[in-house]
Design an enzyme around this catalytic site. Structure first.
Site, PDB file in Angstrom:
ATOM      1  N   SER A  69      30.180  28.302   7.740  1.00 54.03           N
ATOM      2  CA  SER A  69      29.497  28.253   9.034  1.00 54.03           C
ATOM      3  C   SER A  69      30.344  28.959  10.079  1.00 54.03           C
ATOM      4  O   SER A  69      31.580  28.909  10.017  1.00 54.03           O
ATOM      5  CB  SER A  69      29.280  26.795   9.455  1.00 54.03           C
ATOM      6  OG  SER A  69      28.839  26.730  10.793  1.00 54.03           O
ATOM      7  N   ASP A 176      15.146  12.751  15.390  1.00 55.87           N
ATOM      8  CA  ASP A 176      15.611  14.128  15.476  1.00 55.87           C
ATOM      9  C   ASP A 176      15.031  14.989  14.357  1.00 55.87           C
ATOM     10  O   ASP A 176      14.643  16.141  14.571  1.00 55.87           O
ATOM     11  CB  ASP A 176      17.142  14.181  15.409  1.00 55.87           C
ATOM     12  CG  ASP A 176      17.792  13.436  16.564  1.00 55.87           C
ATOM     13  OD1 ASP A 176      17.074  13.053  17.499  1.00 55.87           O
ATOM     14  OD2 ASP A 176      19.025  13.251  16.519  1.00 55.87           O
TER      15      ASP A 176
HETATM   16  P1  ADP Z   1      24.454  16.504  18.165  1.00 54.33           P
HETATM   17  O1  ADP Z   1      23.505  16.297  17.038  1.00 54.33           O
HETATM   18  O2  ADP Z   1      24.023  15.820  19.419  1.00 54.33           O
HETATM   19  O3  ADP Z   1      24.774  17.942  18.434  1.00 54.33           O
HETATM   20  P2  ADP Z   1      26.188  15.108  16.340  1.00 54.33           P
HETATM   21  O4  ADP Z   1      27.521  14.455  16.504  1.00 54.33           O
HETATM   22  O5  ADP Z   1      25.079  14.297  15.825  1.00 54.33           O
HETATM   23  O6  ADP Z   1      25.835  15.797  17.737  1.00 54.33           O
HETATM   24  O7  ADP Z   1      26.342  16.345  15.345  1.00 54.33           O
HETATM   25  C1  ADP Z   1      27.336  17.328  15.558  1.00 54.33           C
HETATM   26  C2  ADP Z   1      27.999  17.672  14.239  1.00 54.33           C
HETATM   27  O8  ADP Z   1      27.071  18.410  13.404  1.00 54.33           O
HETATM   28  C3  ADP Z   1      29.188  18.615  14.403  1.00 54.33           C
HETATM   29  O9  ADP Z   1      30.365  17.872  14.669  1.00 54.33           O
HETATM   30  C4  ADP Z   1      29.231  19.289  13.044  1.00 54.33           C
HETATM   31  O10 ADP Z   1      29.882  18.454  12.096  1.00 54.33           O
HETATM   32  C5  ADP Z   1      27.771  19.380  12.657  1.00 54.33           C
HETATM   33  N1  ADP Z   1      27.222  20.710  13.027  1.00 54.33           N
HETATM   34  C6  ADP Z   1      26.434  20.989  14.090  1.00 54.33           C
HETATM   35  N2  ADP Z   1      26.140  22.321  14.134  1.00 54.33           N
HETATM   36  C7  ADP Z   1      26.785  22.884  13.086  1.00 54.33           C
HETATM   37  C8  ADP Z   1      26.882  24.233  12.585  1.00 54.33           C
HETATM   38  N3  ADP Z   1      26.277  25.252  13.198  1.00 54.33           N
HETATM   39  N4  ADP Z   1      27.636  24.430  11.472  1.00 54.33           N
HETATM   40  C9  ADP Z   1      28.236  23.393  10.860  1.00 54.33           C
HETATM   41  N5  ADP Z   1      28.175  22.124  11.265  1.00 54.33           N
HETATM   42  C10 ADP Z   1      27.467  21.849  12.370  1.00 54.33           C
HETATM   43 MG    MG Z   2      23.059  14.420  16.129  1.00 52.72          MG
END
Ligand code: ADP
Ligand code: MG
Length: 386
Positions: A69, A176
């Site tokens: 990623s 979500d």
């Molecule tokens: P939100 O859903 O509000 O953005 P969350 O804590 O539920 O916050 O999710 C965030 C987590 O999702 C990040 O810490 C990461 O582990 C994962 N994540 C989000 N976007 C990516 C991405 N583009 N690539 C890899 N992991 C991701």
């Molecule tokens: Mg989330």
């Protein structure tokens, strides 16, 4: 968006030295109203936004799975039969957890081909816009296609929720994933979390000269933290002590009785859920009967309830709501689980630039970091792009 799709293919080629089989994407979301109601079998009204997570997926000729990623430096790699909660890494637990959860839903992970997955996204992470479900749902529809599983979107939503609950360890509800999978242009997803019926509700913001502005406070929240689980437990305790299977079954006319039976904190958690369910129904009815300019008071009441009764707001979120309402917004509330993240404000288009200046000024005055304010539009759900 088209840039992101090109970027993701380039990223895939660089990471894996091969060509992807296709590109899939899923959106982030804002929740218009209905907060902390999904895990109480209640009502929610989120919409998918024009910010997406894009995945390029290639099929391998062995049984390994690799994920990379733009969000992280390392590539996570393991054999598909080794997929186990607790051994999937941090960020990689989201995409790998989806593959594991498909196994829990009956997919034979010893029989499907291995895959390489590259992830890119313009959904801000930890901002309350559900970057997590965007990753899960993009991966889920991609694997559903490349493995020819034929699973419907209801099932994919459950798979993604299982991944987040069991593989990541965040006890979140299913809102979500429904927003990311069932979102439609210019519509919100009205979801009854008891029957799991999802109905599109036209929003009509553009026709009314209105926009939804997101104010990302920059304070990262985490649903895996203890506070979220504690709120869930309080709701379950309240339902148990009042003798209802879930707070969905508790009618507003029983709140006086609830006040006698429950301790003060549990009572206020319960009151938030009961009144919030009613606000979702009122918002849907108002959108249908009077249009989007009339829903502002429900957003304001929702925020007050989340601040005072459910106690999941922060000083930054409160400041953003107050400043928005003092500068032309018709209503505003925190969106997402709280403890940080973002506010949404319903704003006439011609008040947007003033609002942005006012927000920046208020945050500077309080010695807080500058928030990111941007408009979101209701967009389509998860799909194959190429
Ligand atoms: P939100 O859903 O509000 O953005 P969350 O804590 O539920 O916050 O999710 C965030 C987590 O999702 C990040 O810490 C990461 O582990 C994962 N994540 C989000 N976007 C990516 C991405 N583009 N690539 C890899 N992991 C991701
Ligand atoms: Mg989330």
């Amino acid at each position: 968006m088209s840039d992101l799709r090109d970027d993701v293919r380039d990223g895939f080629r660089n990471a894996f030295k091969s060509e992807p089989a296709g590109v899939w994407s899923a959106p982030g979301r804002v929740n218009l109203i209905g907060e902390h109601t999904d895990y109480n079998e209640g009502f929610v009204l989120p919409f998918a936004i024009d910010r997406r997570t894009v995945v390029a997926v290639g099929v391998r000729d062995d049984r390994r799975m690799r994920v990379a990623s733009t969000y992280a430096d390392e590539v996570a790699a393991l054999s598909m039969v080794e997929l186990r909660p607790g051994q999937l890494g941090e960020w990689s637990a989201y995409p790998l957890g989806v593959a594991w959860a498909l196994g829990e839903f009956g997919v034979d992970l010893g029989a499907v081909p291995g895959v390489d997955i590259f992830i890119d996204s313009d959904v801000p992470v930890g901002a309350g816009l559900s970057s997590s479900a965007a990753v899960e749902c993009a991966v889920a529809i991609a694997l559903n296609d490349v493995w020819q599983l034929g699973l419907d979107r209801q099932t994919l939503a459950q798979v993604c929720q299982r991944a987040e609950n069991a593989a990541v360890g965040a006890p979140t509800g299913i809102m979500d994933q429904y927003a990311a999978l069932f979102g439609r242009k210019d519509s919100a997803v009205f979801l009854d979390c008891r029957g799991m019926d999802a109905e599109p509700i036209p929003l009509g913001f553009a026709e009314a000269g209105l926009a939804i502005a997101v104010i990302d406070t920059g304070v990262q929240h985490s649903t895996a933290g203890g506070e979220y689980a504690e709120r869930r437990e309080a709701c379950e305790r309240g339902a148990r002590e009042l003798g209802v299977p879930s707070l969905r079954e508790l009618r507003a006319d029983r709140l006086d009785e609830a006040r006698q039976v429950l301790d003060d904190v549990t009572f206020r958690r319960v009151r938030h859920v009961v009144t919030e369910n009613q606000r979702v129904l009122d918002t849907v009815r108002t959108l249908r009967e009077r249009g989007p300019a009339a829903i502002g008071p429900f957003l304001d009441d929702s925020h007050l309830s989340l601040r005072n009764d459910f106690e999941v707001s922060t000083p930054e979120l409160d400041l953003a709501v107050e400043t928005a309402n003092a500068n032309g917004a018709l209503g505003a509330r925190m969106t997402g689980a709280g403890f940080g993240g973002s506010v949404i404000a319903l704003v006439p288009n011609d008040a947007l630039s003033l609002l942005r200046v006012a927000i920046d000024g208020a945050f500077a005055e309080h010695g807080l970091g500058q928030p990111d304010t941007f408009v979101v539009t209701a967009s389509g759900g998860a799909q194959r792009d190429f």
